[in-house]
Design a protein around this motif. Sequence first.
Motif, PDB file in Angstrom:
ATOM      1  N   UNK A 418       0.642  -1.146   0.142  1.00 54.72           N
ATOM      2  CA  UNK A 418       0.043   0.081  -0.080  1.00 54.72           C
ATOM      3  C   UNK A 418       1.061   1.186  -0.097  1.00 54.72           C
ATOM      4  N   UNK A 419       0.480   2.261   0.681  1.00 52.74           N
ATOM      5  CA  UNK A 419       0.913   3.494   0.769  1.00 52.74           C
ATOM      6  C   UNK A 419       2.691   3.384   1.317  1.00 52.74           C
ATOM      7  N   UNK A 420       2.899   2.674   2.256  1.00 50.79           N
ATOM      8  CA  UNK A 420       3.915   2.388   2.943  1.00 50.79           C
ATOM      9  C   UNK A 420       5.023   1.785   1.720  1.00 50.79           C
ATOM     10  N   UNK A 421       4.619   1.156   0.761  1.00 51.99           N
ATOM     11  CA  UNK A 421       5.275   0.728  -0.350  1.00 51.99           C
ATOM     12  C   UNK A 421       5.819   1.958  -1.236  1.00 51.99           C
ATOM     13  N   UNK A 422       4.933   2.884  -1.245  1.00 54.45           N
ATOM     14  CA  UNK A 422       5.296   4.094  -2.206  1.00 54.45           C
ATOM     15  C   UNK A 422       6.457   4.742  -1.609  1.00 54.45           C
ATOM     16  N   UNK A 423       6.217   4.839  -0.087  1.00 58.92           N
ATOM     17  CA  UNK A 423       7.342   5.616   0.694  1.00 58.92           C
ATOM     18  C   UNK A 423       8.657   5.205   1.054  1.00 58.92           C
ATOM     19  N   UNK A 424       8.712   3.711   0.856  1.00 56.29           N
ATOM     20  CA  UNK A 424      10.023   2.999   0.959  1.00 56.29           C
ATOM     21  C   UNK A 424      10.625   2.839  -0.514  1.00 56.29           C
ATOM     22  N   UNK A 425      10.060   2.808  -1.446  1.00 51.27           N
ATOM     23  CA  UNK A 425      10.627   2.352  -2.800  1.00 51.27           C
ATOM     24  C   UNK A 425      11.912   3.188  -2.946  1.00 51.27           C
ATOM     25  N   UNK A 426      11.930   4.630  -2.774  1.00 47.72           N
ATOM     26  CA  UNK A 426      13.227   5.416  -3.031  1.00 47.72           C
ATOM     27  C   UNK A 426      14.440   4.934  -1.895  1.00 47.72           C
ATOM     28  N   UNK A 427      14.195   4.971  -0.715  1.00 53.47           N
ATOM     29  CA  UNK A 427      15.248   4.619   0.302  1.00 53.47           C
ATOM     30  C   UNK A 427      15.743   3.097  -0.081  1.00 53.47           C
ATOM     31  N   UNK A 428      14.973   2.238  -0.533  1.00 47.64           N
ATOM     32  CA  UNK A 428      15.390   1.022  -1.048  1.00 47.64           C
ATOM     33  C   UNK A 428      16.470   0.938  -2.212  1.00 47.64           C
ATOM     34  N   UNK A 429      16.066   1.555  -3.212  1.00 49.68           N
ATOM     35  CA  UNK A 429      16.843   1.727  -4.349  1.00 49.68           C
ATOM     36  C   UNK A 429      18.053   2.567  -3.849  1.00 49.68           C
TER      37      UNK A 429
END
Length: 450
Positions: A418-429
Motif C-alpha cells: 500500500x502507501x508504505x510501499x510508495x514511501x519505501x521505494x526510494x530508500x530501498x533503491x
Amino acid sequence: MEGLHRAKQDQYEKMTTAPVLGLILSLALPSIVTMLINSVYNLADTFFVGRLGTSATGAVGVVFSIPMILNALGFLVGTGASSLMSRFLGARDQKEAQRVTSTGFFLSFFFGLLVAGTGFLAGESLMILLGATDTILPFAMAYGRYIFFGSPFAASSLALSQCLRGEGRSKESMTGQVLGGVLNMVLDPLFIFVFQLGIAGAAMATALSQFISWTILLSFYLRGKTQVQISIRSMSRTWEQYLELFSNGFPSLSRHGCNMIANVVLNWVAGGWGDAAIAAMSVCSRLLYLSNAVSLGLGQGAQPVFGYSHGAGNHRRVKEAFWFTARAGIISMCCFGVIGVAFAPQLIGLFQNDNEVIRIGSTAFRLVCVVMPFASFVANVGTMFQMIGRPLPSTMLILSRQLFFYIPALIVLPRLFGLFGLQIAGPLADMLSACMALPMINRYFRSRGI
C-alpha cells in the motif's frame, strides 16, 4: 597577453599541485552556497504556492518534471563539455577546451528551445502524461506555460555554470546562480500575492530569474574573465566531436532523465491516494534537495580536481580527492538525516497545513533521511567516473538506481504494502545502489595499483 598566459599557468599549477583538501574546500564552498540558495528558492516556490492549496502544491510536483528534462539536457552537454574541458586544460590543449565549451553552450540553448516548442504544442496532453489529476491540471497548465518561456535560458545556464566550475571558477558560477535564486525568492510573493497572479506568478518569477542568471553567467565569458571563450565559430564541426561530448555527458543525461521518468511514475502511483499524496511527495523532493546541498556541493567542487588530475596523469591525486569528498559527504548527510528524522512533521508542515499531506510526507521523508549517506556515496562515485572519462560505469550505476531498482519498486511495492510501499521505494533503491557502487570504486583503484 603575457598576463593572461601567466594567469592560465597559475590556474593549472593550482589545480594540479595544491593540497587536495584545501583545494576542494575552496572550490566546493561556492558550490555549496549555490546549492543551498537554489534549494531555498525551490522551497520558497513550494512554500508560497502552498498557500494556494493542496492541488497547487501538487501542480508544482507535476510540472517539476519539465525542469528535470531541462536539467538532463543542460547537464548532458554542460557536464560533457566541462569534463572534457578540464582534461584538455590539464593537458594544456587550449583550442580543444574552447571548442567543447562553445559547443556546450550553443547546443544547450538549442535543446531548451526544443523543450519550449514541445511544451507549447502539447499543452494539456503533456501535463496529463506527467501525472496531473483533473483537479491539478488547471494549476499545472498555468504554472507550466511560463516555465517553458524560460527553458532555453535554464538549460544553457546549467551548461555555463558547469563549464565555469570545470575550469575551477566556482565563485563566478556561484554568483550567477545565487543572484538568480535570491531574485526568485523576492519576486515569488510579489507576483503571486501583490500582483495577484496566483500560481502563474510563481512561474513568471522563475522564468525571469533564470534569464537574469543566464545573463550574469554569460557575461563572464563575454568580458574575458575565463580561461576559454565562447564563439559560434569554435563549435564542433564533426559528428565524432559531438559523440565525444555526448558520451562524456551521458551519465548526467541518464541521471536527470531517469529522475524525470521516476518523477512521472511517482506522480502516477501517488495519484492513487489523491492530490495529498502527490503534494506530500513533492514537498519531500524539495526538502531532500536542500539536505543534499552540502554533499552535492562537495562533489561539484571536486569535479575539476578529478578532471585536471586525470588529464595530468596523477591518479593517486584522483583517489585522494575522491575519498575526501566521499567521507565529507557521508558525514554531512548523517547530520541532515538526524535533523530530518527528528523534525519531519514540522518540516512538512511548513509548506502544507493539510493533515493528510503531513502524515504521508513525514513517513516518506524520515525513510529517505535514514539512507541519505548511501545516496551521497553513490553520487560521488558516479561523479568521479564521469569526470575522468569513464562514462560507462557512471551510467550503469545511475541506470541501476532508477530503472532497475526505483521504478520497479514504485510499481511493485505499493501493490504489496500500500502507501508504505510508495514511501519505501526510494530508500530501498538507494541502499541497493550503494551495494553496487562500493565494489565498483574499489575495483577501479586496484586496477590503477593505488
